[in-house]
Scaffold this active site. Structure first.
Site, mmCIF file in Angstrom:
data_model
loop_
_atom_site.group_PDB
_atom_site.id
_atom_site.type_symbol
_atom_site.label_atom_id
_atom_site.label_comp_id
_atom_site.label_asym_id
_atom_site.label_seq_id
_atom_site.Cartn_x
_atom_site.Cartn_y
_atom_site.Cartn_z
ATOM 1 N N GLU A 212 12.632 24.456 21.270
ATOM 2 C CA GLU A 212 12.012 24.069 22.534
ATOM 3 C C GLU A 212 12.443 22.691 23.013
ATOM 4 O OE1 GLU A 212 9.978 24.204 25.961
ATOM 5 O OE2 GLU A 212 10.091 25.879 24.569
ATOM 6 N N GLU A 213 12.568 21.735 22.086
ATOM 7 C CA GLU A 213 12.757 20.350 22.498
ATOM 8 C C GLU A 213 14.038 19.701 21.994
ATOM 9 O OE1 GLU A 213 10.837 19.670 24.677
ATOM 10 O OE2 GLU A 213 8.900 20.604 24.310
ATOM 11 N N SER A 612 5.340 22.730 35.508
ATOM 12 C CA SER A 612 5.405 22.194 34.153
ATOM 13 C C SER A 612 5.077 20.699 34.202
ATOM 14 C CB SER A 612 6.756 22.481 33.521
ATOM 15 O OG SER A 612 6.697 22.352 32.127
ATOM 16 N N ASP A 687 1.435 32.207 28.560
ATOM 17 C CA ASP A 687 2.276 31.035 28.355
ATOM 18 C C ASP A 687 2.147 30.538 26.919
ATOM 19 O OD1 ASP A 687 3.669 28.609 28.525
ATOM 20 O OD2 ASP A 687 2.998 28.238 30.576
ATOM 21 N N HIS A 719 5.711 30.916 30.507
ATOM 22 C CA HIS A 719 5.952 29.694 31.275
ATOM 23 C C HIS A 719 6.858 29.970 32.467
ATOM 24 C CE1 HIS A 719 5.331 25.465 31.579
ATOM 25 N NE2 HIS A 719 6.609 25.154 31.511
#
Length: 750
Positions: A212-213, A612, A687, A719
């Site tokens: 994800e990051e 977001s 989400d 999302h």
């Protein structure tokens, strides 16, 4: 988070310099009227865009994924003969695929990769002999020949994750049931390389925050000679369990999702080196502190050394480890350290060289630049108040590098080359007026260049290593027959400019207006994202048809890049350190105040929208600057940063146990009673990234304090709220709200 910077549908591909921003030639056809159905329909108004372009090992075939004309979210595998220019479909996803439902694990991986809405073939891998291509499809694996024939390699209910062909072509490897498997490419059964996966233990996968990051999608790495595999093992047992309801139209599923929220434990990570049959396992020494991030793993070209990037939990220290694969012993090669009130940004822009040196991108001088690390000595290869955005290719024999960067224009990305022997003597290889992206073959002989401008949808061409175009791969000219051609007559030009932030920093904006009528004032659709770690929103690039639709409806489209965002250097980005919801709000306010000075803007009708982090910003902007915006749309907003993940949140706000004030001041839910302007909240009810709990927390507070708001929920959507029909409904809802509350509302008497 950062992949949603343009919201749901404003798919920016790059753009041209203001000097080159000319209105498209008038169409001979009077032009059609853009509708939401056409904006989101098939074929894509931006033209058919090839994806995942790769040259075959011998360079004779260029392969790519191509959307179907009648179903733009379904991709097939195509090939183009680089000698003749002829194209043919290599794998038809409808004929070869089984149509089986993807596993939950693969769905989540696709969400992390931001391809959750894509169907058909989303990835592929060439065998090194250039005779076959590995094609994952509908949860199983196929081997495609260049003659159009395919052979099914797997047929299992659980599906396979992270499939690749080993560098020497001996194996196809993949993850199944949380273990790593290898299968001989020439035929034979798959064999489990690891057997300890199951429950909370995973082998060969990347953990949630890595996907994800950290932009790390895999958890295993083959050595160049096929002799070893480095395999990540992670255990989710320490990670807190969040009960997440995935609410769909036909029922609700409840998931006990292990989600590492800020301030809570991460997974436990180990790294092993083993042989392709799983024997000879050696554990890599990652140090005494188990609370670290496994950031990157690579092999040196000779396969004798494993390079491991170990990142501290606070993301202020990054060690490059040199690992002996025979013993697992690690030594620190070098260390990167963040400055005061700052953090380190991870990068994929580095290259291990055959002579033992390393090309490395660092922000140590305040801007992202390339360095040569050799014999414990650093040589800076690029320098200046601009950033290298991507290391494209390296010719070690000739000592030359290719990279993209913002050297000539902060709003453009150009392709450059530099010789290691002549640092900072830089040659531009692409044409001004376009924002460019590029990739290169392993031998650094040819480039695949993509470019676009505000008036030209993305184009792709093949070039030699001097940047000279050899042939178009996708010229995508907007001429009769192009999907966007009927709308050229009403296409409006993009304008660019700057204003100053409170500290004097220039902030770049872009704006598209309707054809202005003397004396008439127009409402503004003010889009924002605002978050750190993102690419720019304001670039000289094609933004797709949606902004033009908004302009056709009588809106001015406007956006501005605030302090805290990426590609402007660390001093610009670091102003958001432990201060989310401050400088971003102030800079967006500066944009709104600028708009109100323009004679053609109706100052009481500036509506703002974000998704977001942008949704979070919508709430903060209404809370901190009431009365400035006529209405706001908050899509999938983070309202409490203690509900968001460790790697993203702690990078900017630190540990909530050590700095609770930063978390309290950055939260958006607690001050919702201060909202006096019309608000629409939108959220997908499944989400798994920004949990629905975020919106529910704000909603509960607004209900408790009798604060009016509107809401639209999307059952079954994550999302990403989009796709056939849904995109039209989403934007129909947004525009209906903004028309009612802003555009069509009588202007207050002065």
């Amino acid at each position: 988070m950062r992949a949603w910077l343009l919201g749901l549908a404003l798919a920016s591909v790059g753009s041209a310099a203001m000097a080159a921003d000319k209105t498209p030639p008038a169409a001979t056809d009077p032009g059609g009227e853009l509708t939401l159905a056409r904006v989101f329909g098939s074929p894509d108004l931006s033209g058919s865009q090839p994806r995942a372009l790769k040259l075959s090992p011998d360079g004779t075939l260029l392969t790519f994924l191509k959307p179907r004309a009648d179903e733009k979210e379904r991709l097939d595998l195509w090939g183009r003969d680089t000698r003749t220019g002829s194209e043919r479909m290599l794998v038809d996803s409808k004929k070869v695929g089984s149509g089986a439902e993807l596993s939950e694990a693969e769905k989540m991986q696709r969400e992390r990769a931001r391809i959750g809405g894509s169907r058909g073939i989303v990835a592929y891998d060439w065998a090194p002999d250039g005779k076959t291509i590995l094609v994952p499809l509908d949860g199983d694996l196929y081997l495609a020949g260049l003659d159009g024939k395919t052979r099914r390699l797997t047929n299992t209910p659980g599906g396979e994750l992270n499939p690749v062909v080993s560098p020497q072509g001996g194996y196809v490897s993949f993850v199944r049931d949380q273990n790593l498997f290898a299968q001989p490419l020439g035929g034979g059964d798959a064999t489990a390389i690891t057997t300890g996966g199951g429950g909370t233990v995973h082998f060969g996968e990347a953990e949630f925050v890595a996907q994800e990051e950290m932009d790390r999608r895999t958890g295993y790495w083959w050595s160049p000679d096929d002799r070893h595999i480095a395999v990540e093992r992670f255990d989710e047992k320490p990670v807190h369990v969040f009960t997440r309801a995935s609410i769909g139209a036909t029922g609700t599923s409840v998931y006990d999702q292990r989600y590492p929220a800020a301030g809570t434990p991460n997974v436990l990570v180990d790294l092993y080196v083993m042989k392709p049959d799983g024997s000879g396992q050696v554990k890599v020494d990652l140090g005494n502190d188990p609370d670290i991030y496994l950031a990157r793993v690579n092999w040196t070209p000779d396969g004798r050394t494993l390079l491991v990037q170990r990142e501290s939990r606070d993301q202020r220290v990054l060690d490059m480890l040199r690992v002996d694969p025979e013993t697992g012993k690690a030594t620190v090669m070098f260390t990167e350290k963040a400055g005061a009130k700052s953090w380190l940004n991870l990068s994929d822009d580095y290259k291990a060289m055959k002579d033992g040196s390393l090309i490395w991108r660092s922000e140590r001088d305040g801007f992202g630049h390339l360095y040569l690390y050799k014999n414990d000595t650093w040589t800076q290869l690029t320098k200046g108040p601009w950033v290298v955005t991507n290391l494209v290719g390296v010719d070690e024999a000739k000592g030359r590098l290719w990279f993209t960067g913002t050297k000539d224009d902060v709003l453009e990305q150009q392709l450059y080359s530099v010789d290691i022997a002549r640092p900072n003597v830089i040659t531009r290889l692409t044409e001004p007026g376009y924002t460019n992206g590029a990739s290169m073959d392993a031998n650094a002989t040819r480039l695949i260049v993509s470019r676009s401008s505000p008036t030209q949808p993305s184009q792709v061409y093949l070039a030699d290593n001097a940047g000279k175009r050899i042939e178009w791969i996708n010229q995508n000219a907007v001429v009769p027959g192009h999907p966007y051609y009927p709308y050229l007559a009403s296409h409006r030009p993009t304008q660019f400019g700057t204003i100053k932030a409170a500290d004097g920093t220039p902030l770049y904006w872009e704006m598209i207006t309707p054809k202005l009528e003397p004396g008439k004032k127009y409402p503004v659709f003010f889009q924002h994202y605002g978050g750190p770690g993102t690419g720019q929103q304001v670039t000289h690039g094609w933004m797709g048809a949606l902004p033009q639709y908004l302009v056709d409806q009588g809106w001015i489209f406007f956006q501005i890049d605030n302090r805290g965002s990426y590609n402007r250097g660390k001093a610009f980005e670091d102003q958001i350190f432990h201060a989310m919801g401050t400088v971003e709000v102030a800079d967006q306010l500066a944009g709104a105040n600028y708009l109100k000075t323009l004679p053609f803007v109706e100052p009481t009708k500036i509506a703002t929208y974000g998704w977001s982090y942008g949704g979070y910003m919508s709430l903060k902007m209404l809370e901190k600057t009431p009365g400035v915006y006529a209405a706001a749309v908050a899509g999938a907003p983070v309202t409490d940063w203690q509900l968001y993940d460790t790697h993203y949140t702690e990078r900017y706000l630190g540990d909530p146990a050590k700095d609770p004030k930063s978390y309290a001041s950055s939260a958006a839910w607690a001050d919702t009673a201060k909202i006096t302007d019309p608000l629409l909240i939108v959220h997908g009810m499944s989400d798994d990234n920004v949990f629905l709990d975020n919106s529910l927390k704000a909603i509960a507070e607004m209900q408790k304090t009798d604060t009016p708001f509107e809401m639209m929920l999307y059952p079954g959507y994550t999302h990403r709220v989009g796709g056939p029909g849904i995109s039209e409904h989403l934007w129909g809802t947004i525009m209906g709200f903004l028309d009612r509350e802003v555009k069509d509302k009588p202007t207050p008497a002065k």
